[in-house]
Enzyme design. Structure first.
Site, mmCIF file in Angstrom:
data_model
loop_
_atom_site.group_PDB
_atom_site.id
_atom_site.type_symbol
_atom_site.label_atom_id
_atom_site.label_comp_id
_atom_site.label_asym_id
_atom_site.label_seq_id
_atom_site.Cartn_x
_atom_site.Cartn_y
_atom_site.Cartn_z
ATOM 1 N N ASP A 58 -2.239 -0.785 5.785
ATOM 2 C CA ASP A 58 -2.519 -0.321 7.140
ATOM 3 C C ASP A 58 -3.994 -0.354 7.514
ATOM 4 O O ASP A 58 -4.350 0.059 8.618
ATOM 5 C CB ASP A 58 -1.968 1.098 7.344
ATOM 6 C CG ASP A 58 -2.661 2.131 6.462
ATOM 7 O OD1 ASP A 58 -3.161 1.752 5.377
ATOM 8 O OD2 ASP A 58 -2.703 3.312 6.849
ATOM 9 N N ASP B 33 0.869 -1.173 0.000
ATOM 10 C CA ASP B 33 0.000 0.000 0.000
ATOM 11 C C ASP B 33 0.912 1.231 0.000
ATOM 12 O O ASP B 33 2.088 1.150 0.365
ATOM 13 C CB ASP B 33 -0.883 -0.045 1.247
ATOM 14 C CG ASP B 33 -1.774 1.172 1.390
ATOM 15 O OD1 ASP B 33 -2.208 1.724 0.357
ATOM 16 O OD2 ASP B 33 -2.045 1.576 2.538
#
Length: 204
Positions: free
Chosen positions: A175, A10
């Site tokens: 996350d 990410d």
């Protein structure tokens, strides 16, 4: 890491540090009073911001929409700077690590992002030691280009097919728990770091 051949990272919150409140305050100063409802804590945005990240509106349409919401004759630059205020930095040690990992793994980026943020990131974050963004990843998958976003299964299914990779041989670092759970449902291994965590220990 045993058996892992592919790494999917990410961007926001994993590679680049984020400061949501700075963005919120910048938009409030521009007269966008409901900004807290639109830019969420988990960065799963709503309305104009979601449409920009899904690529269903252009940057020009986004600017027009923000001007309408604020009731002011804002410049494109004012709007862009408020939106970019969310972004901090990619620490040098993470950039060095990415370069090293690419020599050992098939490395990819998967981000719910938008054209304004990504253009800024390419210029500011990835022009490191003479490199450019393509030097850090084998493949880059961006929500606004694909018209898909996490945590929907279709974006993960697309990457598995496009990159010709096996879920069991892939580690996804994100996350947001909802994104990790979506990836795990397809058999992808995941790790969810805390904000600003140094997760480089995974590869030592």
């Amino acid at each position: 890491m045993e058996g892992i051949k592919n790494l999917i990272f990410d961007f926001g919150g994993v590679l680049i540090n984020l400061t949501r409140n700075r963005c919120i305050e910048a938009f409030e100063e521009l007269g966008v009073t409901n900004i807290r409802e639109l830019v969420s804590n988990n960065y799963h945005h709503k309305d104009l911001f979601m449409q920009l990240e899904m690529g269903t509106i252009t940057v020009r349409q986004f600017h027009t929409g923000i001007r309408s919401m604020s009731g002011r004759l804002l410049t494109d630059e004012q709007i862009d700077q408020a939106w970019i205020a969310m972004l901090d930095d990619v620490p040098d040690y993470k950039l060095d690590l990415l370069l090293d990992l690419r020599r050992k793994y098939n490395t990819m980026l998967l981000s719910n992002t938008n054209e304004i943020h990504w253009n800024w990131a390419k210029k500011v974050c990835f022009t490191y030691k003479g490199h450019r963004v393509a030097d850090f990843f084998n493949k880059i998958y961006l929500s606004y280009e694909l018209n898909m976003e996490k945590p929907n299964a279709d974006i993960f299914e697309y990457i598995l097919k496009d990159a010709c990779i096996q879920p069991s041989e892939t580690l996804f670092i994100d996350d947001a728990q909802v994104n990790c759970l979506a990836a795990e449902a397809l058999g992808i291994n995941t790790y969810m770091p805390e904000p600003r965590e140094d997760w480089s220990f995974l590869f030592k």
